[in-house]
Design a protein around this motif. Structure first.
Motif, PDB file in Angstrom:
ATOM      1  N   GLN A 605       0.827  -1.195   0.000  1.00 54.55           N
ATOM      2  CA  GLN A 605       0.000   0.000   0.000  1.00 54.55           C
ATOM      3  C   GLN A 605       0.867   1.252   0.000  1.00 54.55           C
ATOM      4  O   GLN A 605       0.672   2.172  -0.799  1.00 54.55           O
ATOM      5  CB  GLN A 605      -0.902  -0.005   1.235  1.00 54.55           C
ATOM      6  CG  GLN A 605      -1.691   1.280   1.384  1.00 54.55           C
ATOM      7  CD  GLN A 605      -2.593   1.235   2.600  1.00 54.55           C
ATOM      8  OE1 GLN A 605      -2.653   0.215   3.288  1.00 54.55           O
ATOM      9  NE2 GLN A 605      -3.302   2.302   2.836  1.00 54.55           N
ATOM     10  N   TYR A 619      -1.957   8.104 -13.358  1.00 51.21           N
ATOM     11  CA  TYR A 619      -2.183   6.673 -13.099  1.00 51.21           C
ATOM     12  C   TYR A 619      -1.542   5.794 -14.155  1.00 51.21           C
ATOM     13  O   TYR A 619      -1.056   4.699 -13.855  1.00 51.21           O
ATOM     14  CB  TYR A 619      -3.680   6.376 -12.989  1.00 51.21           C
ATOM     15  CG  TYR A 619      -4.318   6.937 -11.746  1.00 51.21           C
ATOM     16  CD1 TYR A 619      -3.529   7.538 -10.751  1.00 51.21           C
ATOM     17  CD2 TYR A 619      -5.675   6.849 -11.534  1.00 51.21           C
ATOM     18  CE1 TYR A 619      -4.105   8.057  -9.613  1.00 51.21           C
ATOM     19  CE2 TYR A 619      -6.268   7.360 -10.388  1.00 51.21           C
ATOM     20  CZ  TYR A 619      -5.474   7.967  -9.436  1.00 51.21           C
ATOM     21  OH  TYR A 619      -6.022   8.458  -8.312  1.00 51.21           O
ATOM     22  N   ARG A 630      -3.597  -1.041 -15.378  1.00 46.47           N
ATOM     23  CA  ARG A 630      -4.218   0.167 -14.901  1.00 46.47           C
ATOM     24  C   ARG A 630      -5.438  -0.154 -14.033  1.00 46.47           C
ATOM     25  O   ARG A 630      -5.658   0.498 -13.000  1.00 46.47           O
ATOM     26  CB  ARG A 630      -4.640   1.003 -16.117  1.00 46.47           C
ATOM     27  CG  ARG A 630      -4.811   2.445 -15.800  1.00 46.47           C
ATOM     28  CD  ARG A 630      -5.057   3.228 -17.088  1.00 46.47           C
ATOM     29  NE  ARG A 630      -5.457   4.569 -16.781  1.00 46.47           N
ATOM     30  CZ  ARG A 630      -6.659   4.899 -16.367  1.00 46.47           C
ATOM     31  NH1 ARG A 630      -7.579   3.984 -16.240  1.00 46.47           N
ATOM     32  NH2 ARG A 630      -6.953   6.154 -16.082  1.00 46.47           N
ATOM     33  N   THR A 631      -6.198  -1.168 -14.424  1.00 42.09           N
ATOM     34  CA  THR A 631      -7.381  -1.550 -13.644  1.00 42.09           C
ATOM     35  C   THR A 631      -7.000  -2.072 -12.269  1.00 42.09           C
ATOM     36  O   THR A 631      -7.643  -1.776 -11.265  1.00 42.09           O
ATOM     37  CB  THR A 631      -8.201  -2.639 -14.366  1.00 42.09           C
ATOM     38  OG1 THR A 631      -7.317  -3.343 -15.234  1.00 42.09           O
ATOM     39  CG2 THR A 631      -9.331  -2.037 -15.158  1.00 42.09           C
ATOM     40  N   THR A 632      -5.919  -2.852 -12.269  1.00 42.86           N
ATOM     41  CA  THR A 632      -5.457  -3.385 -10.974  1.00 42.86           C
ATOM     42  C   THR A 632      -5.106  -2.240 -10.035  1.00 42.86           C
ATOM     43  O   THR A 632      -5.495  -2.236  -8.858  1.00 42.86           O
ATOM     44  CB  THR A 632      -4.207  -4.265 -11.170  1.00 42.86           C
ATOM     45  OG1 THR A 632      -4.392  -5.076 -12.302  1.00 42.86           O
ATOM     46  CG2 THR A 632      -3.923  -5.101  -9.952  1.00 42.86           C
ATOM     47  N   TRP A 634      -6.197   0.788 -10.154  1.00 41.69           N
ATOM     48  CA  TRP A 634      -7.411   1.504  -9.778  1.00 41.69           C
ATOM     49  C   TRP A 634      -8.153   0.760  -8.662  1.00 41.69           C
ATOM     50  O   TRP A 634      -8.601   1.324  -7.676  1.00 41.69           O
ATOM     51  CB  TRP A 634      -8.267   1.639 -11.042  1.00 41.69           C
ATOM     52  CG  TRP A 634      -9.442   2.536 -10.831  1.00 41.69           C
ATOM     53  CD1 TRP A 634      -9.449   3.888 -10.823  1.00 41.69           C
ATOM     54  CD2 TRP A 634     -10.777   2.119 -10.587  1.00 41.69           C
ATOM     55  NE1 TRP A 634     -10.695   4.358 -10.583  1.00 41.69           N
ATOM     56  CE2 TRP A 634     -11.537   3.283 -10.430  1.00 41.69           C
ATOM     57  CE3 TRP A 634     -11.403   0.862 -10.498  1.00 41.69           C
ATOM     58  CZ2 TRP A 634     -12.908   3.254 -10.175  1.00 41.69           C
ATOM     59  CZ3 TRP A 634     -12.758   0.824 -10.246  1.00 41.69           C
ATOM     60  CH2 TRP A 634     -13.503   2.018 -10.075  1.00 41.69           C
ATOM     61  N   ARG A 635      -8.231  -0.564  -8.825  1.00 41.02           N
ATOM     62  CA  ARG A 635      -8.921  -1.400  -7.815  1.00 41.02           C
ATOM     63  C   ARG A 635      -8.214  -1.265  -6.447  1.00 41.02           C
ATOM     64  O   ARG A 635      -8.831  -1.100  -5.414  1.00 41.02           O
ATOM     65  CB  ARG A 635      -8.922  -2.856  -8.278  1.00 41.02           C
ATOM     66  CG  ARG A 635      -9.709  -3.792  -7.364  1.00 41.02           C
ATOM     67  CD  ARG A 635      -9.906  -5.142  -8.021  1.00 41.02           C
ATOM     68  NE  ARG A 635      -8.666  -5.695  -8.601  1.00 41.02           N
ATOM     69  CZ  ARG A 635      -7.718  -6.284  -7.883  1.00 41.02           C
ATOM     70  NH1 ARG A 635      -7.851  -6.402  -6.585  1.00 41.02           N
ATOM     71  NH2 ARG A 635      -6.658  -6.764  -8.471  1.00 41.02           N
ATOM     72  N   LYS A 636      -6.893  -1.325  -6.537  1.00 37.40           N
ATOM     73  CA  LYS A 636      -6.136  -1.275  -5.278  1.00 37.40           C
ATOM     74  C   LYS A 636      -6.317   0.080  -4.586  1.00 37.40           C
ATOM     75  O   LYS A 636      -6.516   0.156  -3.377  1.00 37.40           O
ATOM     76  CB  LYS A 636      -4.652  -1.534  -5.550  1.00 37.40           C
ATOM     77  CG  LYS A 636      -4.391  -3.001  -5.808  1.00 37.40           C
ATOM     78  CD  LYS A 636      -2.971  -3.398  -5.440  1.00 37.40           C
ATOM     79  CE  LYS A 636      -2.699  -4.853  -5.796  1.00 37.40           C
ATOM     80  NZ  LYS A 636      -3.064  -5.768  -4.712  1.00 37.40           N
ATOM     81  N   LYS A 638      -8.780   2.037  -4.812  1.00 40.84           N
ATOM     82  CA  LYS A 638     -10.133   2.100  -4.269  1.00 40.84           C
ATOM     83  C   LYS A 638     -10.195   1.338  -2.930  1.00 40.84           C
ATOM     84  O   LYS A 638     -10.829   1.773  -1.976  1.00 40.84           O
ATOM     85  CB  LYS A 638     -11.096   1.481  -5.269  1.00 40.84           C
ATOM     86  CG  LYS A 638     -12.521   1.901  -4.990  1.00 40.84           C
ATOM     87  CD  LYS A 638     -13.399   1.715  -6.181  1.00 40.84           C
ATOM     88  CE  LYS A 638     -14.798   2.155  -5.805  1.00 40.84           C
ATOM     89  NZ  LYS A 638     -15.808   1.784  -6.741  1.00 40.84           N
ATOM     90  N   GLU A 639      -9.492   0.216  -2.921  1.00 44.42           N
ATOM     91  CA  GLU A 639      -9.426  -0.602  -1.703  1.00 44.42           C
ATOM     92  C   GLU A 639      -8.859   0.202  -0.525  1.00 44.42           C
ATOM     93  O   GLU A 639      -9.358   0.161   0.584  1.00 44.42           O
ATOM     94  CB  GLU A 639      -8.514  -1.794  -1.983  1.00 44.42           C
ATOM     95  CG  GLU A 639      -8.936  -3.090  -1.352  1.00 44.42           C
ATOM     96  CD  GLU A 639      -8.039  -4.195  -1.894  1.00 44.42           C
ATOM     97  OE1 GLU A 639      -6.943  -4.346  -1.337  1.00 44.42           O
ATOM     98  OE2 GLU A 639      -8.427  -4.871  -2.874  1.00 44.42           O
ATOM     99  N   ALA A 642     -11.221   2.726   0.805  1.00 44.34           N
ATOM    100  CA  ALA A 642     -12.479   2.221   1.350  1.00 44.34           C
ATOM    101  C   ALA A 642     -12.650   2.415   2.870  1.00 44.34           C
ATOM    102  O   ALA A 642     -13.701   2.874   3.287  1.00 44.34           O
ATOM    103  CB  ALA A 642     -12.632   0.754   0.977  1.00 44.34           C
TER     104      ALA A 642
END
Lengths: 644, 272
Positions: A605, A619, A630-632, A634-636, A638-639, A642
Motif C-alpha cells: 500500500q 495513473y 491500470r485496472t489493478t 485503480w482497484r487497489k 479504491k481498496e 475504502a
C-alpha cells in the motif's frame, strides 16, 4: 502463610462486559498482563522470593514450589491470561484497592497481606518499569490505605481468628519478643497460628504435634531435677488446637505451672472446643483463658463495628475509581510538567523525575538536540522543594571560554582589566535554587575542576578572591555529546563525570518513540492555533502519516517548528500535507526502517501510494512504473480508500 | 491577677482534657497529637503562673495549703508529660488530667494571699526541698495509681472477653504493670528521702524523732504499704493484679495523709 499470591487481583480480569467501552479497552491493552500485578509473572515472583526471603525459611520455599506447579498446570501465567475473575473493570479495580487494604472478600483478611502487596509492587518497580497507569493506581492505593489508617479504625479491628489471638496476646504482654509460646496440635490452624506467632517475632516457640512430645515436655518441666528450674522453657502462651494430652485440660496442671512461673500472667487458649474446665480456668489468678467461642465472639464484635467503616471505605474506593477513569480518559495522563508524551520510554523518564526531584541529587540529562533536556531540568526543579527558588539556566557552549568563569562564579573588583565592580556569579544567583548547566561537554578543563570542587564541598571562589563562599545549589547538567567517549579521549575529566553521573536520564530521540508523534503534534497544533488565533483543529490523515514517517533528526524542536509553520500557512480547519515543510513532504520512508516490521500488504500500500504521488497522480505512468495493469491499480487504490 | 491566672490555667487543663476525650473516642493520630500539645501548653502556663506566684509571695509556693495543692497539680502534670514523652503513650492523659484539674480547683478553695509570713522554720530552704521532694514522690505514686487502675480495668475487659473502648485504645497489661512498678520504685525512693530530711530537721528543733501525731502515723503507714509492694514483687513474685491492688491501697493512704490528716487532724506538723 505469610503471603498469598493467588489472591492478588488478576490483571486479565479486566472487562468482559464493558460499561464504558473506550477507556476499558484502552486500560486492558495498556496494562497488559504483567503490568498490573507484576508478581504474577514467574520471573518477577522468583526475584521477589530471592530478594525478599532467606532460602532457609521453609514456608517461602514451599510457596515458590507451589507457584511453579501452578505455572506448569496453567502453562505459564505470564504467557497466558488466567481466568477472568471480575465481570467489569470497576470490579477489578475495587479488588485492587481492597488488596492494598488487606481487605479481601473471603474471611482471609489480614495486614500481612497488605504488606506483601506493597513489597511485591516495590520489588516489581525495582526490576521493571511499570506504566504510568499502574503507578498512579498504586500510589492512590497507598494513599487510601494511609487515609484509612489515619481517619478510621479500619486496622484496629481484628479480622481473623489467628490475628484475634495475637491481638489478645499483645494486649496482655505488649511485645511478644521475650515470650515463650507453646502450640499444641497438628492441623492447619495450628500451623497458621505458629506462622503468625513467628511473624510477630515471638521470643520462643515450641510446636507439639504428638501426644508423646507433650508427655516429654511435661516430664521435662515437672521431673525433679537437681536445679530448681528445669531445662524445658516455661510458656507464657499456651495455644491448644488439638487435645493431645489430657493433662492440658486439667486445672491442677495449670496450677502447678502457674506456681512454677511465679504466677506471672499466662494466656491459655483452648481452640479444641471440647474443654469442660473453662469455669475453673476462668477463676485462676493471672490466667487469661480463652475458649474457641470467646475468640469467635471477639471476631464478631469487631466485624459488626467494622461494617460502618467498610461502607465508608467502599465509598472512598468508588470515588477513587471514578477519578482514575476520568484521568485515564483525559489527556492529562500524557502530561508531565511542560512535557507531553505517551510513550513508555518517556513515562519511565517522568517516573524517574518524580522519584528524584525531592532529593538534592545531581542529575545528568543526556539526549540529542531538541529532545527537551531543558524541559526535563525545569520539571525536576519544579517538582522539587526548590520550586519557589531561582532556576538558572546556563548554556556553557554559548558563552566565550574567557568569560565563562566569571559568569559562573563571579569576580571581585579589580580581578582583571575591566572588572570595575564586584559581580555575582550565576551560582550565587541560584543560591537555594537550581542551576542547569546545558552543554556541559563544552566546559573547559580548568572550570571542570572548579565545578567538581563545588559538587564535592559546595563552595565556590570568585575570580580574584581568596574567600570561599558556601552555597546551596542543586546542579543539573545536560549534554548531547557522549561524555563517556569524551572521558576516554581525555577531553572530559573522569572524576567530574562520575560525580555528575549519579543519576542519568537518557532522553530517547523522537524517532525511537513514534507513539509520541501524534500526541505531540496534537499538542503543538492546539498551542499554535491558540497563539495565532486560527481555527485549526486537526491534522489531515495524510499529513499525520507524513509526520509519523519522518525520522526527525531535530527531534521535538523540529516537530514544533514544522507544526508552527503548518499552522501559520493553513487556511482551513485541517492541516493538509502540502502545508508541511518541503523536506518533510518529500521524505520517503525507507523500505524497512528501524524495528517497525510492516506486513507485506502495508508495504504494498505504502509503495503504491508513493509511486502514484511520485508520478504526479498520473495513473498510467504509475501503473507502468509499478508493472501492473491500470485496472489493478485503480482497484487497489479504491481498496485503500475504502476504510475511510 | 492571681485568681484570674488560676482560672485561666484551669481552663487550659479542661480544654486539654476535652481533646483527650475526643482522641480516646475517635482514636485518630492527629487529634492525639493535638491533645498532647494542648496539655503541654497548659502545663507551661501553669509553670508561668507558679513563677508569678513565687515572685508575688517572695518564696517557693510550697507552704500554705493553697500553694501546695497547685504545686502538686503541676508536678503531676510534669510527671505525666515525661511519661508520655518517654513511652510514647498518650492514652494516660485522659486519666491523669482530671486529677490535675481537681487538685488545682481544690487549691482555689483555699486561696489566700495574705502577706502573713509563715513561721520561721517554714521559710528555710531545707523545708522547701523537703516539700518539693515529697511532691515529686506523690506525683510518681499518682502515676502508679492510675496505671494500676487502668491495669485492673483492662484486665477485667480481657477476662470478660469484650472488646470495649479500653481494650481498643489502651496499651498492654504488661505496659501498665511496668509503669505502676516504676512509679512505686521512684515514689518510694523520694518518699524515703523526703521523710528522712523532714525527720532530721524536725529533730533539730523538737529534739524528738517521732511523735504519735496523726500526720506522722499516716505517712509511716503509707511508707510501709509501699515497702510491702516492693517486697511482694521481689520476694513473693507478685505480678499484675496483686501489685496493682497494693498500689491502690498505698495511694489511698497517701491521699488520706496528704489531704485529710494535714488539714484537720495533725497538730504538730503545723509548727505554730
Amino acid at each position: 502463610m505469610s503471603f498469598r499470591v493467588y489472591h492478588l487481583p488478576r490483571p486479565a480480569g479486566f472487562a468482559l462486559e464493558e460499561p464504558r467501552p473506550v477507556p476499558c479497552a484502552r486500560l486492558r491493552d495498556q496494562l497488559g498482563v504483567e503490568e498490573l500485578m507484576c508478581v504474577l509473572s514467574p520471573r518477577q515472583f522468583e526475584l521477589y522470593l530471592a530478594d525478599g526471603a532467606p532460602a532457609s525459611n521453609g514456608v517461602y520455599v514451599n510457596e515458590a514450589e507451589r507457584f511453579r506447579a501452578f505455572l506448569a498446570e496453567t502453562g505459564g501465567a505470564a504467557a497466558q491470561s488466567p481466568q477472568c475473575e471480575h465481570a467489569s473493570e470497576a470490579q477489578a479495580l475495587t479488588h485492587y484497592f481492597r488488596s492494598a487494604l488487606g481487605w479481601l472478600p473471603q474471611g482471609e483478611r489480614d495486614e500481612q497481606h497488605a504488606k506483601a502487596f506493597r513489597a511485591a509492587h516495590a520489588e516489581a518497580q525495582e526490576h521493571s518499569h511499570l506504566g504510568a497507569q499502574c503507578n498512579r493506581l498504586f500510589e492512590r492505593a497507598l494513599w487510601l490505605t494511609e487515609k484509612a489508617r489515619i481517619e478510621t479504625d479500619f486496622f484496629a479491628h481484628t479480622p481473623g481468628l489467628a490475628t484475634a489471638l495475637l491481638e489478645v496476646a499483645g494486649k496482655i504482654f505488649g511485645g511478644l519478643q521475650n515470650r515463650m509460646a507453646l502450640v499444641l496440635g497438628n492441623n492447619m490452624e495450628a500451623a497458621r497460628a505458629a506462622q503468625a506467632l513467628r511473624d510477630a517475632d515471638v521470643g520462643g516457640m515450641l510446636l507439639i504435634q504428638k501426644a508423646s512430645q507433650a508427655e516429654d515436655y511435661l516430664n521435662g518441666i515437672f521431673v525433679e531435677t537437681a536445679r530448681e528450674n528445669s531445662l524445658a522453657p516455661l510458656p507464657d502462651l499456651i495455644l491448644i488446637f488439638e487435645a493431645l494430652h489430657p493433662q492440658f485440660d486439667d486445672p491442677r496442671l495449670m496450677q502447678k505451672l502457674m506456681a512454677k512461673r511465679q504466677r506471672a500472667p499466662l494466656l491459655l487458649a483452648d481452640l479444641t472446643g471440647t474443654t469442660t474446665q473453662a469455669p475453673a480456668f476462668q477463676k485462676m489468678y493471672n490466667l487469661f483463658f480463652f475458649a474457641r467461642t470467646d475468640l469467635h465472639r471477639l471476631v464478631e464484635q469487631n466485624s459488626s463495628a467494622r461494617g460502618q467503616i467498610e461502607n465508608k471505605i467502599t465509598q472512598w474506593i468508588a470515588d477513587e475509581i471514578a477519578t482514575f477513569q476520568q484521568w485515564l480518559a483525559s489527556d492529562e495522563r500524557f502530561h508531565f510538567g511542560r512535557m507531553v508524551s505517551s510513550s513508555p520510554q518517556m513515562q519511565t523518564v517522568f517516573e524517574m523525575i518524580a522519584r528524584i526531584a525531592r532529593t538534592d541529587i545531581t542529575v545528568l540529562i543526556q539526549g540529542e538536540s531538541g529532545t527537551g533536556k531543558e524541559l526535563v531540568a525545569a520539571a525536576v526543579h519544579e517538582s522539587s522543594g526548590r520550586a519557589r527558588r531561582p532556576f538558572v539556566v546556563v548554556n556553557c557552549g554559548a558563552i566565550p571560554e574567557s568569560l565563562l568563569e566569571s559568569e559562573l562564579f563571579g569576580h571581585v573588583r579589580g580581578a582583571f582589566t575591566g572588572a570595575i565592580t564586584n559581580k555575582k556569579g550565576l551560582f550565587e544567583e541560584a543560591h537555594m535554587g537550581t542551576i542547569f548547566l546545558d552543554e556541559i561537554g563544552e566546559l573547559p578543563q580548568q572550570l571542570q575542576v572548579k565545578l567538581l570542587r563545588f559538587l564535592q564541598d559546595n563552595v565556590i571562589r570568585k575570580v580574584g578572591s581568596n574567600v570561599n563562599l558556601q552555597l546551596d545549589v542543586r546542579v543539573l547538567a545536560a549534554t548531547n555529546r557522549d561524555l563517556e567517549e569524551m572521558v576516554a579521549q581525555g577531553k572530559f575529566r573522569s572524576d567530574l563525570f562520575y560525580r555528575l553521573n549519579v543519576i542519568r536520564l537518557d532522553l530517547p530521540p523522537l524517532r525511537e518513540r513514534r507513539d509520541d508523534i501524534p500526541v505531540l503534534a496534537q499538542h503543538f497544533l492546539r498551542k499554535f492555533a491558540a497563539r495565532m488565533r486560527k481555527p485549526v483543529a486537526e491534522l489531515s490523515r495524510e499529513a499525520m502519516q507524513k509526520l509519523c514517517n519522518y525520522p526527525w533528526p531535530g527531534n521535538v524542536r523540529e516537530l514544533e517548528n514544522a507544526l508552527e509553520r503548518a499552522v501559520a500557512l493553513s487556511l482551513d480547519h485541517e492541516i493538509a500535507a502540502a502545508e508541511l515543510p518541503d523536506h518533510l513532504r518529500q521524505h520517503r520512508a525507507p523500505a524497512l526502517s528501524g524495528n517497525a516490521r510492516p506486513s507485506l500488504k502495508e508495504m504494498e500500500q505504502r509503495y503504491i501510494l508513493e509511486t502514484v504521488e511520485h508520478c504526479g497522480n498520473n495513473y498510467d505512468e504509475a501503473a507502468r512504473v509499478l508493472g501492473i495493469g491500470r485496472t489493478t491499480l485503480w482497484r487497489k487504490l479504491k481498496e485503500y480508500q475504502a476504510p475511510e | 491577677m492571681i485568681p484570674l491566672a488560676q482560672w485561666l490555667v484551669t481552663l487550659a487543663y479542661v480544654l486539654a482534657l476535652a481533646h483527650y476525650v475526643k482522641a480516646f473516642r475517635e482514636g485518630k493520630d492527629d487529634s492525639r497529637k493535638r491533645s498532647w500539645q494542648i496539655a503541654a501548653v497548659a502545663i507551661m502556663l501553669h509553670f508561668g503562673y507558679l513563677v508569678h506566684l513565687s515572685f508575688t509571695i517572695g518564696r517557693l509556693p510550697v507552704t500554705s495549703v493553697f500553694e501546695t495543692l497547685t504545686a502538686c497539680a503541676w508536678f503531676f502534670g510534669v510527671a505525666y508529660l515525661s511519661v508520655e514523652w518517654r513511652l510514647h503513650e498518650t492514652s494516660l492523659g485522659l486519666f491523669i488530667l482530671p486529677f490535675i484539674i481537681v487538685l488545682h480547683s481544690l487549691s482555689n478553695l483555699f486561696l489566700d494571699l495574705q502577706r502573713v509570713l509563715p513561721p520561721i522554720l517554714l521559710r528555710e530552704l531545707v523545708f522547701e526541698i523537703h516539700v518539693v521532694i515529697l511532691l515529686f514522690s506523690y506525683s510518681a505514686f499518682a502515676i502508679s495509681f492510675i496505671a494500676s487502675v487502668l491495669y485492673l480495668l483492662l484486665s477485667r475487659e480481657i477476662q470478660q472477653k469484650s472488646t470495649g473502648l479500653f481494650y481498643r485504645r489502651l496499651p498492654s497489661l504488661a505496659f501498665f504493670d511496668l509503669l505502676s512498678n516504676r512509679g512505686v520504685n521512684i515514689g518510694l525512693l523520694f518518699l524515703t528521702l523526703g521523710v528522712a530530711l523532714g525527720i532530721y530537721e524536725g529533730a533539730k528543733i523538737a529534739e524528738q524523732f517521732f511523735t504519735w501525731d496523726a500526720k506522722f502515723v499516716a505517712v509511716a503507714l503509707t511508707w510501709f504499704i509501699y515497702c510491702f509492694h516492693l517486697l511482694g514483687r521481689f520476694k513473693l513474685g507478685w505480678q499484675g493484679k496483686r501489685a496493682a491492688v497494693v498500689s491502690l491501697l498505698g495511694f489511698g493512704s497517701l491521699l488520706f495523709s496528704f489531704l485529710i490528716v494535714s488539714l484537720t487532724l495533725s497538730k504538730v506538723h503545723h509548727f505554730r
